[in-house]
Enzyme design. Structure first.
Site, PDB file in Angstrom:
ATOM      1  N   ALA A  16       0.838  -1.189   0.000  1.00  0.00           N
ATOM      2  CA  ALA A  16       0.000   0.000   0.000  1.00  0.00           C
ATOM      3  C   ALA A  16       0.880   1.248   0.000  1.00  0.00           C
ATOM      4  O   ALA A  16       2.113   1.170   0.119  1.00  0.00           O
ATOM      5  CB  ALA A  16      -0.926  -0.014   1.208  1.00  0.00           C
ATOM      6  N   GLN A  55       1.543   3.473   2.084  1.00  0.00           N
ATOM      7  CA  GLN A  55       2.359   3.675   3.285  1.00  0.00           C
ATOM      8  C   GLN A  55       2.862   2.336   3.816  1.00  0.00           C
ATOM      9  O   GLN A  55       2.950   2.111   5.019  1.00  0.00           O
ATOM     10  CB  GLN A  55       1.554   4.412   4.346  1.00  0.00           C
ATOM     11  N   SER A  56       3.242   1.453   2.906  1.00  0.00           N
ATOM     12  CA  SER A  56       3.570   0.076   3.259  1.00  0.00           C
ATOM     13  C   SER A  56       4.803  -0.048   4.149  1.00  0.00           C
ATOM     14  O   SER A  56       5.899   0.403   3.800  1.00  0.00           O
ATOM     15  CB  SER A  56       3.794  -0.732   1.975  1.00  0.00           C
ATOM     16  N   ASN A  57       4.633  -0.698   5.300  1.00  0.00           N
ATOM     17  CA  ASN A  57       5.779  -1.023   6.153  1.00  0.00           C
ATOM     18  C   ASN A  57       6.672  -2.062   5.484  1.00  0.00           C
ATOM     19  O   ASN A  57       7.897  -2.022   5.619  1.00  0.00           O
ATOM     20  CB  ASN A  57       5.282  -1.547   7.501  1.00  0.00           C
ATOM     21  N   CYS A  86       7.204  -2.392   2.284  1.00  0.00           N
ATOM     22  CA  CYS A  86       8.027  -1.711   1.280  1.00  0.00           C
ATOM     23  C   CYS A  86       9.187  -0.969   1.938  1.00  0.00           C
ATOM     24  O   CYS A  86      10.315  -0.968   1.428  1.00  0.00           O
ATOM     25  CB  CYS A  86       7.176  -0.752   0.454  1.00  0.00           C
TER      26      CYS A  86
END
Length: 430
Positions: free
Chosen positions: A140, A142-144, A146
């Site tokens: 997403a 705000q992906s953690n 990523c």
């Protein structure tokens, strides 16, 4: 719970996907509730004076076998020691329910910490073994996951391309803070697609990188395949070693999103002969669909240890998803505030906040009642707080027009973008 005290071959095949998880009956400690009878031979019996000793001995043998299987799988060793398990003294006292503990996977290594570090140990090793020079993954906006993939790539000297999926229309902003800023800081390249378009973008990016002479390696969203999820089978070993020294748990509560954390923890426990219920709090999918996904992945992981996971072992709650993925709920906001102000622990609003909301609901409703010992897994994610904000506390009320306008200013400041009319309305009133 009766089914969990029998050998896995005899367990029922109905998944638990509702909020009705009954822990009211007193049961035997979970760690000794079942074991593989094929391990009980004359040598083991000779080591045990009582049935309880025999159960513990068999459990230790199974745990040793799981550890050996995990150690045989190559990995990058980012996690050099077990994360702490702490008793939440204040919340336990406040809620007058179960005795609450928290496993601090928010303190794991790589940029900002969080659960995905455990999965990346195995996935990055596989990428390096394949001769890759670029990691490609998705998440997403705000992906953690990523963030941590980009961090691992930086540490290993690899390029990184992130496909950001805008699951909520209008939720992406190029100049957003939080994890989005960290992506840039870590040197990752990003592309943004609408909900459901990741597979097409993955194919396009992988083809382009290969055409440029690169050797890309694809990591699935959340790192949640059978290989990556071994990271949480390893975490299950940490939990069991802690229980051997500190006493059994009656339940483990964790977030259930891409599925690797939930499935890995469940598979690791069952492979080690432990029947502790693992309660997944869904952050996106409905309970039935999520349970199917978790069971499929957990069964694949368990197979690596010569074990299996029964469908009846999969417990998923979806009451705290709210209006959708990453969208706030009153219960999530209350959980963030409660953990921060009562325990000094920072959660995130997308995953651990909703997981904690599920935990608090189960305790307050009496499902996890006094006399039970419950572990909450903190999966991290705090860096996203610099993008998201919780909704204004329900304990604070504006008493006049000026106070209401100032509350509007604070709410406006929590948003990434505002229209000219919205700005004029809010600041004009103030």
């Amino acid at each position: 719970l009766e089914s969990r005290r029998t050998p896995t071959s005899a367990m029922k095949t109905t998944m638990t996907t509702s909020a009705c998880v009954d822990f009211s009956a007193e049961v035997a400690p979970a760690r000794s509730s079942f074991y593989d009878p094929t391990l009980v031979d004359d040598a083991l019996r000779s080591m045990a004076a009582t049935d309880e000793d025999l159960t513990r001995t068999v459990s230790d043998v199974q745990l040793t076998r799981v550890k050996a299987a995990l150690d045989a799988q190559p990995r990058r060793v980012y996690v050099k020691q077990a994360t702490p398990i702490e008793r939440m003294d204040v919340l336990t006292e406040d809620l007058c329910g179960a005795e609450l503990f928290i496993k601090r996977d928010d303190l794991l290594p790589l940029a900002g910490g969080g659960s995905k570090t455990r999965k990346l140990e195995y996935l990055v090793q596989a990428a390096l073994d394949a001769g890759a020079d670029t990691l490609v993954t998705c998440g997403a906006v705000q992906s953690n996951h990523c963030r941590l993939t980009a961090s691992a790539a930086a540490r290993e000297g690899l390029d990184c391309h992130l496909i950001l999926e805008e699951r909520i229309p209008g939720s992406y902003a190029a100049n957003a803070g939080g994890n989005n800023y960290i992506f840039q800081l870590l040197g990752a390249t990003t592309s943004v697609v609408s909900d459901g378009q990741v597979p097409a973008e993955e194919e396009r990016i992988m083809a382009r990188l290969r055409a440029e002479g690169k050797k890309p390696y694809w990591i699935p969203g959340g790192g949640s395949n059978a290989l990556g999820s071994l990271g949480y089978a390893r975490a299950a070993v940490e939990v069991l070693e802690w229980t051997h020294a500190n006493g059994a748990l009656d339940a483990i509560v964790l977030c259930s999103g891409s599925g690797g954390t939930h499935a890995g923890m469940l598979a690791g426990l069952r492979a080690a002969g432990d029947a502790t219920p693992v309660i997944g709090i869904s952050t996106r999918a409905g309970a039935h669909a999520q349970a199917l996904k978790i069971h499929k992945l957990a069964a694949e992981i368990a197979e690596r240890f010569g074990a299996n996971v029964a469908e009846a072992d999969v417990i998923v709650h979806d009451e705290h998803v709210g209006p959708g993925y990453s969208l706030p709920t009153d219960e999530m906001a209350d959980a963030l505030e409660t953990f921060a102000r009562r325990e000094g622990i920072i959660l995130d609003p997308v995953y651990s906040g909703k997981g904690a909301a599920g935990l608090l609901h189960l305790v307050r409703s009496g499902v996890l009642h006094k006399g039970k010992r419950v572990l909450f897994l903190h999966t991290g994610g705090a860096p996203s707080l610099y993008h998201y904000r919780t909704m204004p506390s329900k304990k604070v009320e504006a008493t006049d027009g000026a106070a209401a306008a100032l509350a509007g200013v604070r709410l406006a400041a929590s948003r990434v973008t505002l229209s000219h009319d919205e700005l004029a309305s809010v600041y004009g009133a103030a």
